[in-house]
Design a protein around this motif. Structure first.
Motif, short mmCIF file in Angstrom:
data_model
loop_
_atom_site.label_atom_id
_atom_site.label_comp_id
_atom_site.label_asym_id
_atom_site.label_seq_id
_atom_site.Cartn_x
_atom_site.Cartn_y
_atom_site.Cartn_z
N GLY A 127 0.91 -1.16 0.00
CA GLY A 127 -0.21 0.06 -0.04
C GLY A 127 0.86 1.31 0.17
O GLY A 127 0.43 2.39 0.08
N GLY A 128 2.24 0.91 0.01
CA GLY A 128 3.22 2.26 0.01
C GLY A 128 4.16 2.16 -0.84
O GLY A 128 4.98 3.02 -0.76
N ILE A 129 4.29 1.01 -1.73
CA ILE A 129 5.42 0.70 -2.40
C ILE A 129 5.46 1.99 -3.52
O ILE A 129 4.49 2.63 -3.97
CB ILE A 129 5.28 -0.48 -3.02
N THR A 130 6.86 2.61 -3.55
CA THR A 130 7.08 3.70 -4.61
C THR A 130 8.17 3.27 -5.45
O THR A 130 8.97 2.39 -5.10
CB THR A 130 7.44 5.00 -3.47
N PRO A 131 8.34 4.15 -6.44
CA PRO A 131 9.25 3.84 -7.33
C PRO A 131 10.87 4.34 -6.98
O PRO A 131 11.84 3.67 -7.35
CB PRO A 131 8.90 4.60 -8.78
N ILE A 132 10.79 4.97 -6.04
CA ILE A 132 12.02 5.60 -5.47
C ILE A 132 12.46 4.72 -4.35
O ILE A 132 11.82 4.35 -3.41
CB ILE A 132 11.94 6.95 -4.85
N GLY A 133 13.70 4.16 -4.52
CA GLY A 133 14.35 3.33 -3.76
C GLY A 133 14.12 1.70 -4.08
O GLY A 133 14.45 0.86 -3.25
N LEU A 134 13.76 1.47 -5.06
CA LEU A 134 13.35 0.04 -5.37
C LEU A 134 14.68 -0.71 -5.62
O LEU A 134 15.90 0.13 -6.04
CB LEU A 134 12.54 -0.22 -6.84
N PRO A 135 14.85 -1.90 -5.63
CA PRO A 135 16.05 -2.52 -5.78
C PRO A 135 16.69 -2.36 -7.46
O PRO A 135 15.92 -2.16 -8.37
CB PRO A 135 15.61 -4.18 -5.70
N ALA A 136 17.93 -2.00 -7.45
CA ALA A 136 18.75 -1.64 -8.60
C ALA A 136 18.47 -2.62 -9.87
O ALA A 136 18.23 -2.20 -10.86
CB ALA A 136 20.17 -1.72 -8.20
N GLY A 137 18.38 -3.79 -9.48
CA GLY A 137 18.05 -4.90 -10.85
C GLY A 137 16.86 -4.78 -11.44
O GLY A 137 16.60 -5.40 -12.48
N TRP A 138 15.70 -4.15 -10.81
CA TRP A 138 14.35 -4.35 -11.32
C TRP A 138 14.39 -3.19 -12.49
O TRP A 138 14.60 -1.80 -12.20
CB TRP A 138 13.31 -3.80 -10.02
N PRO A 139 13.90 -3.57 -13.49
CA PRO A 139 13.14 -2.66 -14.41
C PRO A 139 12.12 -1.84 -13.82
O PRO A 139 11.32 -2.20 -12.98
CB PRO A 139 12.63 -3.53 -15.56
N LEU A 140 12.15 -0.74 -14.17
CA LEU A 140 11.13 0.31 -13.83
C LEU A 140 10.27 0.97 -14.97
O LEU A 140 10.94 1.82 -15.73
CB LEU A 140 11.53 1.64 -12.84
N LEU A 141 8.98 0.58 -15.07
CA LEU A 141 8.35 1.07 -16.40
C LEU A 141 7.46 2.17 -15.55
O LEU A 141 6.68 2.06 -14.79
CB LEU A 141 7.47 -0.25 -16.84
N VAL A 142 7.65 3.29 -16.33
CA VAL A 142 6.75 4.54 -16.07
C VAL A 142 5.87 4.98 -17.15
O VAL A 142 6.56 5.04 -18.34
CB VAL A 142 7.85 5.70 -15.66
N ASP A 143 4.61 5.15 -17.03
CA ASP A 143 3.80 5.63 -18.10
C ASP A 143 4.12 7.22 -18.76
O ASP A 143 4.41 7.82 -17.56
CB ASP A 143 2.38 5.61 -17.74
N ALA A 144 3.99 7.51 -19.79
CA ALA A 144 4.38 8.80 -20.34
C ALA A 144 3.41 9.69 -19.63
O ALA A 144 4.25 10.90 -19.51
CB ALA A 144 4.33 8.73 -21.95
N ALA A 145 2.51 9.49 -19.25
CA ALA A 145 1.49 10.39 -18.61
C ALA A 145 2.19 10.92 -17.47
O ALA A 145 2.02 12.04 -16.74
CB ALA A 145 0.08 10.10 -18.63
N VAL A 146 2.81 9.99 -16.74
CA VAL A 146 3.26 10.24 -15.25
C VAL A 146 4.52 11.02 -15.57
O VAL A 146 4.85 11.88 -14.66
CB VAL A 146 3.57 8.74 -14.46
N ALA A 147 5.42 10.55 -16.38
CA ALA A 147 6.57 11.32 -16.56
C ALA A 147 6.21 12.77 -16.93
O ALA A 147 7.17 13.87 -16.92
CB ALA A 147 7.48 10.71 -17.74
N ASP A 148 5.27 13.16 -17.73
CA ASP A 148 4.82 14.27 -18.21
C ASP A 148 4.16 15.32 -17.16
O ASP A 148 4.08 16.34 -17.33
CB ASP A 148 3.98 14.41 -19.53
#
Length: 185
Positions: A127-148
């Motif tokens: 319920g609190g997992i965030t993309p900041i601080g995830l394990p280094a080996g994990w791919p992180l997929l971010v939707d373009a709308a989030v990036a924008d």
């Protein structure tokens, strides 16, 4: 147009709240090196009972749904191998797990990771997992709308508290691939 900071009485720099963050998130904030200054990442204290997006926006205002993002952990399977990845989409959309994610990971099958795996491997609370601080080996997929997005409200690594982060900062995290269509209505 309001921004996520408008929904909360007290907004502080995340770097001043490291003791309120899970260790992986605090470590990522301490070691921040993106083009967006670390001071642009903010922390707001929230009630853990309303950590889930629906409850949070009901409490703070439905308009916040459009400016919130969810981070989910997925498991991609190919042969006997399982790999974990994280996906970040705006909260009013859902992750296209069996389409965009599966293809991006080169997996034969993709599904949401079991809760104990997501929590145990990320070092964060459900319920609190965030993309900041995830394990280094994990791919992180971010939707373009989030990036924008100028800012998005995301988890802080724990059920208590949220981070407010410029979309550009999320697009620059290690291991990120920005994808159009990752989040679908």
């Amino acid at each position: 147009m309001p921004v996520p900071m408008d929904a909360f009485d007290e907004v502080r720099p995340a770097a001043a709240c490291l003791d309120l963050l899970t260790e992986p998130v605090a470590a990522a904030i301490r070691g921040w090196c993106g083009s967006v200054p670390v001071e642009e990442i903010r922390y707001v204290d929230t009630d853990p009972a309303i950590a889930d997006t629906d409850a949070l926006v009901e409490h703070h205002g439905r308009w916040l749904l459009e400016q919130s993002a969810n981070c989910v952990v997925v498991a991609g399977k190919r042969g006997g191998e399982v790999s974990l990845a994280a996906c970040v989409v705006l909260s009013h959309t859902r992750v296209d797990v069996n389409g965009v994610v599966r293809r991006q990971l080169g997996a034969r099958k993709a599904s949401f990771a079991p809760m104990d795996t997501a929590v145990g491997d990320s070092g964060m609370e459900y319920g609190g997992i965030t993309p900041i601080g995830l394990p280094a080996g994990w791919p992180l997929l971010v939707d373009a709308a989030v990036a924008d997005a100028p800012y998005v409200l995301i988890g802080s690594g724990g059920r208590r508290g949220k981070l407010i982060v410029p979309g550009k900062a999320l697009a620059e995290l290690p291991g990120v691939t920005v994808l159009a269509g990752l989040g679908v209505a």
